[in-house]
Design a protein around this motif. Structure first.
Motif, PDB file in Angstrom:
ATOM      1  N   SER B  95       0.850  -1.271   0.029  1.00  0.00           N
ATOM      2  CA  SER B  95      -0.152  -0.108   0.193  1.00  0.00           C
ATOM      3  C   SER B  95       1.046   1.023   0.044  1.00  0.00           C
ATOM      4  CB  SER B  95      -0.820  -0.033   1.054  1.00  0.00           C
ATOM      5  OG  SER B  95      -0.040  -0.138   2.352  1.00  0.00           O
ATOM      6  N   GLY B 105      -3.626   2.159   3.260  1.00  0.00           N
ATOM      7  CA  GLY B 105      -3.876   0.625   3.413  1.00  0.00           C
ATOM      8  C   GLY B 105      -4.228  -0.050   2.031  1.00  0.00           C
ATOM      9  N   ASP B 247     -10.754  -5.245   5.030  1.00  0.00           N
ATOM     10  CA  ASP B 247     -11.277  -4.272   4.137  1.00  0.00           C
ATOM     11  C   ASP B 247     -12.668  -4.342   3.762  1.00  0.00           C
ATOM     12  OD1 ASP B 247     -11.574  -2.077   2.456  1.00  0.00           O
ATOM     13  OD2 ASP B 247      -9.573  -1.916   1.922  1.00  0.00           O
ATOM     14  N   ASP B 280      -5.455  -4.690  -0.908  1.00  0.00           N
ATOM     15  CA  ASP B 280      -4.365  -4.610   0.004  1.00  0.00           C
ATOM     16  C   ASP B 280      -3.161  -5.113  -0.181  1.00  0.00           C
ATOM     17  OD1 ASP B 280      -4.878  -7.275  -0.141  1.00  0.00           O
ATOM     18  OD2 ASP B 280      -5.582  -7.469   1.982  1.00  0.00           O
TER      19      ASP B 280
END
Lengths: 332, 332
Positions: B95, B105, B247, B280
């Motif tokens: 990230s 992130g 996420d 991610d």
């Protein structure tokens, strides 16, 4: 009888004017010689060390490494981050932001024409571009990449190997930290900016410099800037004392009292592209920098006019920045 | 009398072989059609919104802004920092690291061919490149530059004005945040990578794809990847559920349960240039990403062979990245 004195006066007057004009022309010519003698055109090619020959393959590899952020431990900082070729070879910040946004407190000197300097860094602690290039990669506040990790990272990107083999054809293990630095230094030797207005003027094009710039050129000779700012780089390239701020210059490295406040004389080439100024970036504009140098180095309060003309001269030192295409870096 | 059965058998045999061959050929042809029908060549030009016409002047300005780190509050982060055109239009980090080395992130999606997507960002929360470009400039963990400060900063660099006037000729106040975004989006519409091996194959060059790549192409059709990875971008460009990590995807923005784990389908174009993978960046290699997608999305453990051939296919999707010269940015 009345005519004799008149003719005498007229003749004497003409003679005086003529002599005056002759003297003026001679003084002008001498001035021009002094002014021109202070400077020299930028050579087309910088000096090349015997143990790092310049080849197209090495230039290509060096350009790739110069632009590759994977040479930093974070993976986001490359040589180009602080020596940005879009911004006159600097970052235009008072002092550069490196790893984790830390700063070393020094302003990034331009990479443009850096190849003409022998001493490198603001404090001249390195000799030659090869030694210089090894510094920021490893410095904790810059790219924060230990030498062996840099080599491992680059070697892990398999696509780099053929480029190292082409650049260092006779070496069994071409991917070394020394060779990384040698390649970067070789690329940097192509970052030369010829044909600025001063150079065209020195080659005989009287119109290349504006009248304001010519006046500025005379002033920097007269007031003594050229004691340090002379030659093809408009810098001796040597260390000179500059007591400005807390930074101790070379003494920071050597601890020697005689090295206190010793800094390398900055080049004037492309100086109008590289604000802010001084080792600490404390002078925001060229005007500020000129006033401070006049005061601190020459003990002289330059007038507004003098500053104006000197700026005009310095602005005529923007050379032709080479066109650089973004390199295609190997993915893995 | 003994010959009749023999001839009969032989004739029948030949007929059977012939019919079999015919059937096989027909099946092959159908397969090829199915395979080819799943994909389409990348158009030479992306869609252009009615209110942001493409002009050379706007492309030039957009390129300058794309490369200008002064669009960030720190002065060191540009669009190009995370969408690096040397690195497939990404930063090759799990990230991105933004302002003060903070991270949001999420993995930086490639800017290459992004112009063919309508929904932007991993969670599709923006529509069109114009809206997208405004996000990272302002995001606290990216460039951290409030819109009005960005406008003030750019307006303070006087050299920019003529470029804005040329790009937005009929506007009284051309330097606005919307126009900054419009120019950047216009430059991004030039970052198209045509003529990869798949496109050349689809245009009739049978040899453009290796046998391994062709086998991989068949597999992605057979196992069902093409439900989402189809069309010119090898992505529907729409949001699909992908339950992988913490996420929440679009739900992070909307708070809606129905948006949980909704992510935009990633393009396969140039995918071999843009490791690591997923929103991610948790999949380090193409092999990892393929295995995880097979397992999570298709409930299927792909064999080593299948993974190998799919990689071969995906590696043939590297297009021609346009050559970009470093822009000369105004000093002040």
């Amino acid at each position: 009888m009345k005519r004799t004195p008149l003719i005498l006066f007229l003749t004497l007057g003409v003679l005086l004017i003529f002599t005056g004009a002759l003297l003026y022309a001679q003084e002008e010519a001498e001035n021009t010689q002094v002014v021109q003698g202070a400077f020299a055109t930028l050579p087309e090619e910088p000096p090349i060390p015997e143990d790092n020959a310049m080849t197209p393959e090495k230039v290509e590899l060096g350009k790739m490494l110069y632009f590759d952020p994977r040479l930093s431990s974070s993976g986001v900082i490359s040589c180009h981050t602080c020596h940005n070729l879009s911004l006159g070879g600097t970052d235009r910040l008072p002092s550069s932001l490196g790893h984790e946004f830390l700063t070393g407190g020094r302003n990034a000197p331009t990479v443009l024409n850096a190849a003409f300097f022998n001493l490198q860094f603001w404090d001249g602690r390195a000799t030659g571009l090869e030694e210089q290039a090894q510094g920021p990669i490893q410095a904790g506040v810059e790219m924060a990449m230990p030498a062996d990790m840099a080599v491992n990272r680059i070697a892990s990107i398999e696509g780099y190997l053929p480029y190292f083999e082409a650049a260092f054809p006779d070496e069994e293990t071409p991917i070394t930290f020394e060779n990384i630095a040698k390649a970067i230094a070789t690329f940097e030797r192509t970052l030369i900016t010829p044909n600025d207005a001063l150079d065209r003027y020195l080659r005989g094009d009287e119109e290349a410099l504006s009248d304001d710039a010519k006046r500025g050129m005379e002033i920097v000779v007269q007031v003594g800037c050229i004691a340090c700012h002379n030659g093809p780089m408009l810098s001796t390239g040597t260390l000179m004392p500059f007591r400005h701020g807390e930074d101790l210059g070379l003494a920071t490295v050597t601890g020697e009292e005689s090295d206190e406040f010793m800094f390398r004389v900055a080049t004037w080439r492309n100086v109008s592209l590289t604000a802010p100024y001084f080792h600490d970036g404390s002078a925001e504009t060229l005007e500020d920098a000129i006033r401070i140098m006049g005061s601190v180095q020459l003990n002289r309060d330059l007038t507004e006019d003098e500053v104006y003309y000197i700026v005009a001269f310095l602005e005529s030192l923007e050379g032709e920045v080479p066109e650089i295409t973004i390199p295609d870096l190997p993915a893995d």
